[in-house]
Each structure stands twice: as structure tokens, then as C-alpha cells.
Scaffold this motif. Structure first.
Motif, PDB file in Angstrom:
ATOM      1  N   MET A 368      80.417  52.556  51.437  1.00  0.00           N
ATOM      2  CA  MET A 368      81.537  53.073  52.225  1.00  0.00           C
ATOM      3  C   MET A 368      81.049  53.914  53.398  1.00  0.00           C
ATOM      4  N   TYR A 372      81.362  52.724  57.332  1.00  0.00           N
ATOM      5  CA  TYR A 372      82.174  53.562  58.218  1.00  0.00           C
ATOM      6  C   TYR A 372      81.349  54.035  59.416  1.00  0.00           C
ATOM      7  N   TRP A 394      86.570  61.403  56.110  1.00  0.00           N
ATOM      8  CA  TRP A 394      86.006  60.297  55.335  1.00  0.00           C
ATOM      9  C   TRP A 394      84.810  60.772  54.493  1.00  0.00           C
ATOM     10  N   CYS A 398      84.571  60.742  50.365  1.00  0.00           N
ATOM     11  CA  CYS A 398      83.458  60.151  49.600  1.00  0.00           C
ATOM     12  C   CYS A 398      82.844  61.189  48.673  1.00  0.00           C
ATOM     13  N   LEU A 435      90.361  60.114  52.312  1.00  0.00           N
ATOM     14  CA  LEU A 435      89.924  58.815  52.829  1.00  0.00           C
ATOM     15  C   LEU A 435      90.932  58.254  53.828  1.00  0.00           C
TER      16      LEU A 435
END
Length: 594
Positions: A368, A372, A394, A398, A435
């Protein structure tokens, strides 16, 4: 080619010998030549069929670009049809594995167990045989679905289903028992999925390159090159992690039957890495320009080596690891969880620091983050600026996912319902909000234009509205806590992993819909609050402990009353409704800004 074929035959011979050795050690009668030699051969067929299914669906859903209308391109359409045939092969081999595994465990010829009665009686007692039956059902559904698939989005759904179909068998066997079996199971599942993507993807790409006029080869090859590099790294890391968990890396262990096969498999992986590097260096660019000879020549050798590696993997799975030697017997907690818990968590700090990594979520979070940041970098290269607040959100999301799964919350949450519920709330409400604030869909739209076709699908549009998303959340909570689905999920490592994935996905759908800026009608918010309160009150009032057999089996002296734990879990769940406030506030603010 001859050398690789001999390697594959040698691997099959090793697997048959390993099966015979297991029967001798356990004192079981010989099930016969059909089982001894047929089981590893059929297992290889099943693994190859599964990998090819995943690979051809990967080509259709990820590597090849769809048409502007969202329908599959010619290359994607052909790949899905080939995937259907591979899925039928996978389903057939998996179905044959059911009586073969039962016959091996019972030590009886396969003809004696083919009757429906013995099979039906044995399946509930043999997890591996039941896993093969479930795999056969899933592969059959995938094969049927491939015949009816015309769009890019549904090809992606079938790809996800094929990946899920790899997991039941991977979650059983040597890795599912013994010390640190949680890490062993996680690493094996990662290894199996990544291997299928790599092997199957290469087969699909080479089949495309072998066509007289290959469609989209210039798009497919660079994408698969990046995918293969990731697969090689993840296979190496997960394989070494599984090996380190199964046996100490000492010379006597490496010279055992298990160690020899493991070393041979490691050597083949290194050689595959060398071939992959040669692909990228000398064959990729000429193939894009139209000269595919080097690609096909190196690719054929790589596929044959991969088949030999699959044979070695089957042999490794059928060979018992060497005895650990004189060590302390694990407690009941260690046998159930794969690790020991010496005492209760030492306060809030202990729940953060005293962790145990969940390898699956560690890999997911790394992917992820890299995906990103790659999208942000791509926008920067094009001269566009991505807000730092979104990237920060973000990264924080995570971090919360790792906090819920790999910190003390994950370690103790497997043994204490109250801690487990706190982790569930983080995965369902807190991590999804962060997120979603990272705006990954907006980034994906800018960096990968094909994503717009998926987001335009009517099903996605419906789930982006508040009330349908809340209904999905309500149905999930009803299945888990109302109909008792949470009991079996909490009782095993794969089940807890599936629960965490389910909660995170449902939470992202819920929070994404509530914060989308669409008018959040009062009935959707009221239903959400009602469902959240109902789960908490249900935990407070329930008179039978959730997953009582499993929790009692842990034998934790500092958790004497399971009902008391359940009441604490209910209070935690009710207090967790505070997390709804910022979610609703963000949704209202975005609706007013429109």
C-alpha cells in the motif's frame, strides 16, 4: 530442457519417498502405489493449474489494458477463456486430491475410500482433505465465471477469487502446527500466492508473446517485469521466513531430507532470479520492438525451472521437518496460538510495544505504501502537486493497520476478546477514516486512468452511497455476532486473518461512503449507530462466551472469567462509537462544500 525434466521427475520421486517415510514413522500401513506416486503427481497438476488460472486472469485484469468501454481487449478476452480451461484442470485435480489425501492418512488403498460414506466421515476430521474439497468448489465457480466474463472489472473479481482459492490448502499442513505456526502459516500463504502470480503470469505472458501478432505486448511486458521483480523478492523473504520458523538454520538440519529439498528449492529460486535479470536486461526491449526470440527462449527455460521448483515445493510440503531436539514442551497457549503469553499485557504501553508481526498485513501495508508513493511520484514527474496532508493521512492509516495487527493489540487480541475488540474497532473505523482522507481513489484516477472504468461500474456507485454501505456493514455485523460466524474465525490463525481483512474492507467501504460528500441521510446514520450499539449491548447481555472452547483451551490463568472478558469487550465496543463522530463530521463538511 532435459535436465529440468529430470529435476521434476526427481522431485516427484522425493515426494513419493517422503510420503512413504511419513507412513513408516507413524506406523501406518502402505496405502499402495497409486497413492504413493499418484498423490504428488496430482498435486503438481493442481498447483500448475492454479498458477495458470491466476496468471491468465492477471494478464486480463492487470497487465493488459481494457477497451475504452470497459470490455476486455482481444488479449484479455483470450486470456480469460484460457483461464477457464486452467480452472477446470485445477478443480479436477483438487477433487482427485480429496480421496488421495484421505487414503494416505488412513493408510488404505484409494479404492477403499472412494465410497461416499468413508469420505463423508473422514472429511470433518481431516483439514487438508476438506481444504482440497473447498478448493475444488472455488475453482469450479471460477471456471464457470470465466465463461461468462466480458468486462475488465469482472476479470478482476475472478482474479481475487482465484487468489482466495489458493489459501485453504496453504493454511493446512506442516506450517499449521508446531511452534510459531502463526508466522509459518502467514509466510506460506504469502509464498503460495506470490509464486502463483509469478509462475502463472510468466506462462500467460509467454503464451501472448508466442502468438503471430501479439496484442498489447508493449504494455504487458513492462508491467509484468515490475510484478515479477516484486514476486521474486517476496518469495525469497517469505520462503526464508518459513524455513527459519520450521527448522533452525544449522548444518545437521540442512543435511536432513527436509533441509536438502529446502536448499535445492532455494537454489532454484536464485537461478530464477538470474534468469529474470537476464530477461529484463537482454530480452525485454527487443521483444517490445518486435524481436521475441530471446524472450521466448529464456522464458521457456524459466518456466521449466519453475515447474521443477513446484515439484520441489510439493516434496517439501510432504516431508516432515527435523525434530526440534530437546526443548521445553509448549504450553496450551503456545500450541493454539503458535507463541507463548507469559502474563497479561503491561498496560497501554505493553499493548503497543509487546507485539508480534502479522506477516500478511506487513506485506499488505508495504505494498500500500509503495503503490501510493509511486503514484505521488508519478504525479510529481508530470508537474502536478499532491497535498502533503493526504500523504500524511495515508501513512497514518497504514500505521494504524499495523498497530491493530502487529502490535500488542494483535498479540494479545488473539487470546483476549476485550483486546481483540479494540483492534477490530481500529480496523473498522479508525484506519479506514485515515486511509480515505488519503484520497487513494483520486490519486489512482490521476496516475492510472483505467481505474476510472472500475469506479464507473454500477455496483461501485451503489456502494459509494451511505445507506447501502451501512446495510453492508449491518449485514456483516449480523453474520459475525448475530449468527455466530465470529466463533470459528477467532479459533484459528487463518480465521483471525480473514476476520481482520473482512473488517478492514467493510470499514473502508463504510467510511468511504459516509465521507464521500453525498448527502448522508439521517436513516443511514441512525442505522449505523443502532448497529454499533446493538453489537456492544449484545456482548454485554450474552450469557454464553464467544468462542468459549477456544478461549478455555488457551488455559490463561489471568483470564479466569470469559463472561467478564466479554462484558469488557462490550464496553470497549460501546465506547468505540466515539470514532463515528469524526467520520460523520467529515461527511457533513464535504457535503456542505459541494
Amino acid at each position: 530442457m532435459a535436465g529440468t525434466s529430470l529435476g521434476l521427475l526427481a522431485a516427484l520421486w522425493l515426494t513419493a519417498s517422503a510420503g512413504s517415510a511419513i507412513a513408516d514413522v507413524l506406523g501406518l500401513p502402505d496405502p499402495g502405489l497409486v497413492v504413493r506416486y499418484g498423490l504428488p503427481a496430482v498435486r503438481v497438476v493442481a498447483d500448475v493449474g492454479a498458477a495458470a488460472t491466476v496468471g491468465f486472469l492477471l494478464l486480463a485484469a492487470v497487465l493488459a489494458a481494457p477497451q475504452a468501454s470497459g470490455y476486455l481487449d482481444v488479449a484479455g478476452y483470450r486470456s480469460v477463456r484460457v483461464a477457464a480451461g486452467c480452472a477446470w484442470l485445477w478443480a479436477g485435480a483438487a477433487l482427485v486430491m480429496v480421496p488421495l489425501t484421505v487414503a494416505e492418512v488412513l493408510g488404505r488403498p484409494v479404492g477403499d475410500v472412494l465410497a461416499l460414506g468413508p469420505l463423508a466421515a473422514a472429511l470433518p476430521l481431516l483439514p487438508t482433505s476438506a481444504a482440497w474439497l473447498l478448493t475444488a468448489v472455488l475453482a469450479t465457480l471460477i471456471a464457470v465465471g470465466c465463461r461468462a466474463t466480458l468486462t475488465w472489472g469482472w476479470a478482476g473479481v475472478l482474479l481475487a477469487a482465484a487468489v482466495v482459492g489458493l489459501l485453504p490448502v496453504a493454511a493446512t499442513g506442516h506450517s499449521a502446527v508446531g511452534g510459531s505456526h502463526d508466522l509459518a502459516t502467514d509466510s506460506l500463504m504469502i509464498h503460495v500466492v506470490v509464486a502463483a502470480v509469478w509462475v502463472g503470469g510468466l506462462i500467460a505472458v509467454l503464451s501472448l508473446a508466442a502468438r503471430p501478432s501479439p496484442d498489447q505486448l508493449g504494455t504487458v511486458l513492462p508491467r509484468f517485469s515490475v510484478t515479477a521483480a516484486w514476486c521474486w523478492g517476496l518469495m525469497a523473504l517469505s520462503g526464508l521466513a518459513n524455513l527459519a520458523v520450521r527448522i533452525p538454520l544449522a548444518l545437521p538440519n540442512l543435511l536432513s531430507g527436509y533441509g536438502v529439498i529446502a536448499v535445492a528449492k532455494t537454489a532454484s529460486l536464485v537461478l530464477l532470479g538470474v534468469l529474470g535479470y537476464l530477461h529484463r536486461r537482454s530480452a525485454l526491449a527487443p521483444a517490445v520492438r518486435g524481436d521475441r526470440r530471446a524472450l521466448l527462449r529464456l522464458g521457456a527455460g524459466e518456466v521449466l525451472l519453475m515447474l521443477a521448483t513446484i515439484g520441489l515445493a510439493v516434496g517439501l510440503g510432504r516431508t516432515p521437518p527435523p525434530a526440534p531436539g530437546e526443548t521445553d514442551e509448549p504450553s496450551r497457549t503456545g500450541e493454539e496460538l503458535g507463541y507463548e503469553l507469559a502474563g497479561p499485557p503491561s498496560g497501554v504501553g505493553g499493548l503497543v510495544v509487546d507485539g508480534r508481526p502479522d506477516l500478511v498485513f506487513v506485506v499488505v501495508v508495504v505494498v500500500m505504501l509503495v503503490a501510493y508513493l509511486a503514484g505521488v511520484r508519478r504525479l510529481g514527474a508530470e508537474g502536478r502537486v499532491w497535498p502533503i496532508r493526504r500523504s500524511s493521512a495515508w501513512l497514518a492509516g497504514c500505521a494504524v493497520v499495523l498497530l491493530a495487527t502487529s502490535s500488542g493489540l494483535g498479540r494479545y487480541g488473539a487470546a483476549m476478546l476485550s483486546v481483540g475488540v479494540a483492534a477490530q474497532l481500529l480496523l473498522t473505523l479508525v484506519a479506514p477514516l485515515l486511509l480515505v482522507l488519503g484520497a487513494p481513489l483520486a490519486l489512482a484516477r490521476l496516475a492510472v486512468p483505467e481505474v476510472n472504468r472500475v469506479l464507473a461500474h454500477p455496483t461501485v456507485a451503489v456502494l459509494c452511497r451511505p445507506f447501502p454501505a451501512v446495510l453492508v456493514f449491518a449485514a456483516t455485523m449480523a453474520m459475525l455476532y448475530g449468527f455466530g460466524l465470529i466463533d470459528p474465525l477467532l479459533s484459528s490463525q487463518p480465521g483471525r486473518l480473514a476476520l481482520d481483512v473482512l473488517l478492514l474492507v467493510v470499514g473502508v467501504v463504510l467510511v468511504g461512503a459516509l465521507t464521500s460528500g453525498a448527502v448522508a441521510r439521517g436513516r443511514a446514520v441512525a442505522l449505523l449507530v443502532l448497529v454499533q450499539a446493538g453489537v456492544g449491548i449484545g456482548l454485554l447481555l450474552r450469557t454464553e462466551p464467544i468462542a468459549a472452547t477456544f478461549y478455555r483451551g488457551l488455559g490463561l490463568p489471568w483470564v479466569p472469567d470469559l463472561l467478564d472478558q466479554q462484558r469488557v469487550a462490550g464496553v470497549v465496543w460501546l465506547v468505540g462509537q466515539v470514532a463515528l463522530v469524526p467520520i460523520i463530521a467529515v461527511g457533513v463538511a464535504r457535503a456542505r462544500a459541494r
